[in-house]
Design a protein around this motif. Structure first.
Motif, PDB file in Angstrom:
ATOM      1  N   ILE A 281      78.094 -31.923  52.776  1.00  0.00           N
ATOM      2  CA  ILE A 281      78.457 -30.512  52.508  1.00  0.00           C
ATOM      3  C   ILE A 281      78.929 -30.415  51.077  1.00  0.00           C
ATOM      4  O   ILE A 281      79.544 -31.404  50.437  1.00  0.00           O
ATOM      5  CB  ILE A 281      79.739 -30.169  53.663  1.00  0.00           C
ATOM      6  CG1 ILE A 281      79.591 -30.260  55.007  1.00  0.00           C
ATOM      7  CG2 ILE A 281      80.475 -28.970  53.170  1.00  0.00           C
ATOM      8  CD1 ILE A 281      80.480 -30.380  55.890  1.00  0.00           C
TER       9      ILE A 281
ATOM     10  N   TRP B 151      81.832 -34.569  51.611  1.00  0.00           N
ATOM     11  CA  TRP B 151      81.954 -33.478  50.788  1.00  0.00           C
ATOM     12  C   TRP B 151      81.568 -33.850  49.169  1.00  0.00           C
ATOM     13  O   TRP B 151      82.098 -34.845  49.002  1.00  0.00           O
ATOM     14  CB  TRP B 151      83.201 -32.711  50.883  1.00  0.00           C
ATOM     15  CG  TRP B 151      83.399 -31.869  52.194  1.00  0.00           C
ATOM     16  CD1 TRP B 151      83.179 -32.309  53.319  1.00  0.00           C
ATOM     17  CD2 TRP B 151      84.048 -30.493  52.124  1.00  0.00           C
ATOM     18  NE1 TRP B 151      83.579 -31.361  54.440  1.00  0.00           N
ATOM     19  CE2 TRP B 151      84.026 -30.166  53.565  1.00  0.00           C
ATOM     20  CE3 TRP B 151      84.404 -29.686  51.117  1.00  0.00           C
ATOM     21  CZ2 TRP B 151      84.697 -29.053  54.065  1.00  0.00           C
ATOM     22  CZ3 TRP B 151      85.101 -28.346  51.773  1.00  0.00           C
ATOM     23  CH2 TRP B 151      84.949 -28.304  52.963  1.00  0.00           C
TER      24      TRP B 151
ATOM     25  N   SER C 202      74.706 -28.367  54.004  1.00  0.00           N
ATOM     26  CA  SER C 202      75.220 -27.154  54.028  1.00  0.00           C
ATOM     27  C   SER C 202      76.241 -26.689  52.902  1.00  0.00           C
ATOM     28  O   SER C 202      76.803 -27.736  52.225  1.00  0.00           O
ATOM     29  CB  SER C 202      76.025 -26.944  55.125  1.00  0.00           C
ATOM     30  OG  SER C 202      75.093 -26.866  56.400  1.00  0.00           O
TER      31      SER C 202
END
Length: 543
Positions: free
Chosen positions: A177, A235, A151
């Motif tokens: 992410i 991330w 995402s």
């Protein structure tokens, strides 16, 4: 850019059998009086044998001096990495030193781990233990990966709403992410306002000093929804402008400021201190190496770009303009060194999908229906020769599936990329997916048609929605599926999320195929106004 090794103490497997605090405790005097883990935990930049673990100690996170209520002394922080959430099978232990000159941040850079594995981690400082985070290593470079759940997000203005979208993203439990910029905003309270007033306020003045930036990052990190998103998966982050100042370009500030380079130095230092970045991104004065690659087996390569630090200044005073500078072949949004690095990466790539994680709109968006073009000077439209070199670079290299991921504009967009935007029938050579903001711009409103008015003379613009949210993707050998997730409101906490539209990009077939269109029923929407062109221009035309 080579950097000297920072004093971030890493230990190897089996270095200790208990929380190993005593050995590193000598420099510290006096106990911590309250929980220092108010900013949560994070991990980042996964590769096949490791990743970065992050935390920052701040028992008083909003302290004006930016030191988070910590004593000005070294603090030993123990860390553990386990194969299970209950830490019954601990794989690594060690101690890092949180130092005041680094904002008491901790970066533990691990290697030697098994590829394609899930792990859990936590930190401890004296009698206090952090929350548990989940992370993972990337698959081996040679692995034939069947799928990746990734995402991507951008633009989280704390004052404009609640970070519920981060919570909804965390509930999806992605494997990776990407944050594509504007993680935090620099404005003083009551400066950047939405209609009806901001539901939350920034703490402190406009960020200029290191203390200001540390305090602002801390305020954002205290948000429990953001903490949940950081704790659920690794991330990969890149900045845009607001981590420093609106619309800055290399060494040029938005408005004349003799102290801008000192401000940039402070912003870069605070950014590193508050992000799960590797030692290669330790800042050196006004410089910070941020562009880099992440590989997910043979399935995907992520080329993470920096379109701020090396760009030429925006043409014609910024904003939307009919500007000759946009066509100057000498101007660049990436700088020559990063451009060469990217083009070399295209030529060497063996991945099924080559994904550019970057900040500003890549495809053309002409906002004038007449013969002249009126373009955003802050986006790739303002650097058209630069865009053409990159686009032609992936075409000439035979990149199998080029995908551009973008943030910045506070709305969902999907568009098809061309070498010749003036010819609507020209071949599509890539695909761009643009995520809306987490909060920036306030609630926004649904656009029932799924089209922006500009699409009438920009037919490659295939989708538009002006609600807040994020993009959820599933990448497989055969296709990339993108769900444009939206929230009906953000000015009140706790909004539900739903998939507004779904597009598929098929292997070796550049372009977009829409497979779902799901306008929300009117009963689920707050009253709002479609901000339309105002929304897509606000990054270049406001404070």
């Amino acid at each position: 850019m080579s950097v000297s090794r920072r004093s971030l103490l890493l230990t190897t497997a089996g270095a200790a059998t208990v929380w190993p605090l005593a050995a590193a405790a000598a420099p510290y005097r006096g106990p911590l009086r309250s929980d220092p883990f108010t900013l949560g935990v994070a991990s980042g930049d996964p590769d096949p044998d490791g990743f970065v673990l992050w935390t920052r100690l701040a028992p008083v996170p909003l302290a004006e001096d930016g030191l988070g209520g910590m004593p000005y002394r070294n603090v030993p922080v123990a860390w553990e990495l386990a194969a299970d959430e209950r830490f019954r099978k601990v794989i690594r232990r060690g101690v890092a030193v949180a130092r005041p000159d680094r904002g008491h941040s901790v970066h533990v850079e691990l290697d030697g781990l098994s590829p394609g594995r899930e792990f859990f981690y936590r930190f401890r400082a004296e009698r206090f233990t952090s929350q548990v985070g989940r992370t993972r290593t990337a698959p081996a470079r040679s692995a034939r990966v069947t799928a990746l759940a990734m995402s991507f997000v951008s633009c989280s203005q704390y004052e404009h709403g609640y970070f519920t979208a981060y919570r909804r993203l965390a509930e999806d439990e992605p494997e990776l992410i990407l944050h594509l910029g504007d993680y935090q905003y620099e404005y003083a309270p009551d400066t950047y306002n939405i209609p009806g007033g901001n539901p939350r306020d920034h703490e402190g003045p406009e960020t200029v000093t290191l203390a200001n930036y540390r305090q602002r990052h801390a305020q954002y990190k205290t948000d429990p929804d953001l903490q949940a998103a950081h704790a659920v998966a690794p991330w990969a982050v890149v900045w845009d402008d607001h981590e420093t100042e609106n619309n800055w370009a290399d060494e040029v500030p938005e408005a004349a400021d003799p102290n801008f380079l000192a401000r940039r130095t402070a912003a870069f230092r605070a950014y590193y201190e508050n992000m799960p970045l590797r030692r290669t991104s330790v800042p050196r004065g006004i410089d910070l190496q941020l562009y880099r690659r992440l590989h997910w087996g043979r399935l995907a390569t992520f080329h993470m770009l920096d379109t701020r630090q090396y760009r030429d200044d925006q043409g014609c005073g910024d904003g939307y303009k009919d500007c000759p500078a946009a066509y100057d072949p000498a101007r660049s949004i990436t700088g020559p060194e990063q451009e060469k690095w990217l083009l070399d990466g295209f030529r060497r790539s063996t991945a099924r999908w080559d994904v550019l994680g970057q900040q500003v709109f890549f495809g053309q968006r002409d906002n004038n229906s007449g013969p002249s073009k009126v373009l955003s000077m802050d986006s790739w439209d303002g650097y058209q020769a630069s865009r053409e070199r990159i686009t032609r670079g992936w075409v000439d290299a035979g990149v199998r599936n080029p995908i551009v991921l973008t943030g910045d504009v506070h709305a969902h967009w999907a568009d098809e990329l061309k070498l010749d935007y003036d010819d609507p029938t020209s071949k599509t050579v890539g695909t761009e997916l643009v995520c809306s903001s987490i909060t920036s711009g306030g609630d926004g409103a649904d656009v029932a048609s799924g089209n922006h008015p500009w699409a009438a003379w920009n037919p490659h613009l295939r989708f538009y929605n002006n609600q807040r949210g994020y993009v959820r993707t599933t990448i497989t050998q055969d296709a990339l599926t993108a769900d444009f997730v939206v929230l009906p409101y953000v000015t009140t906490a706790g909004a539900p999320a739903h998939t507004r539209a779904t597009f598929v990009v098929e292997d070796r077939v550049p372009g977009l195929h829409q497979v779902a269109d799901n306008p929300a029923p009117a009963t689920s929407l707050r009253a709002g106004t479609d901000l339309g062109e105002q929304t897509v221009q606000q990054e270049t035309e406001r404070p």
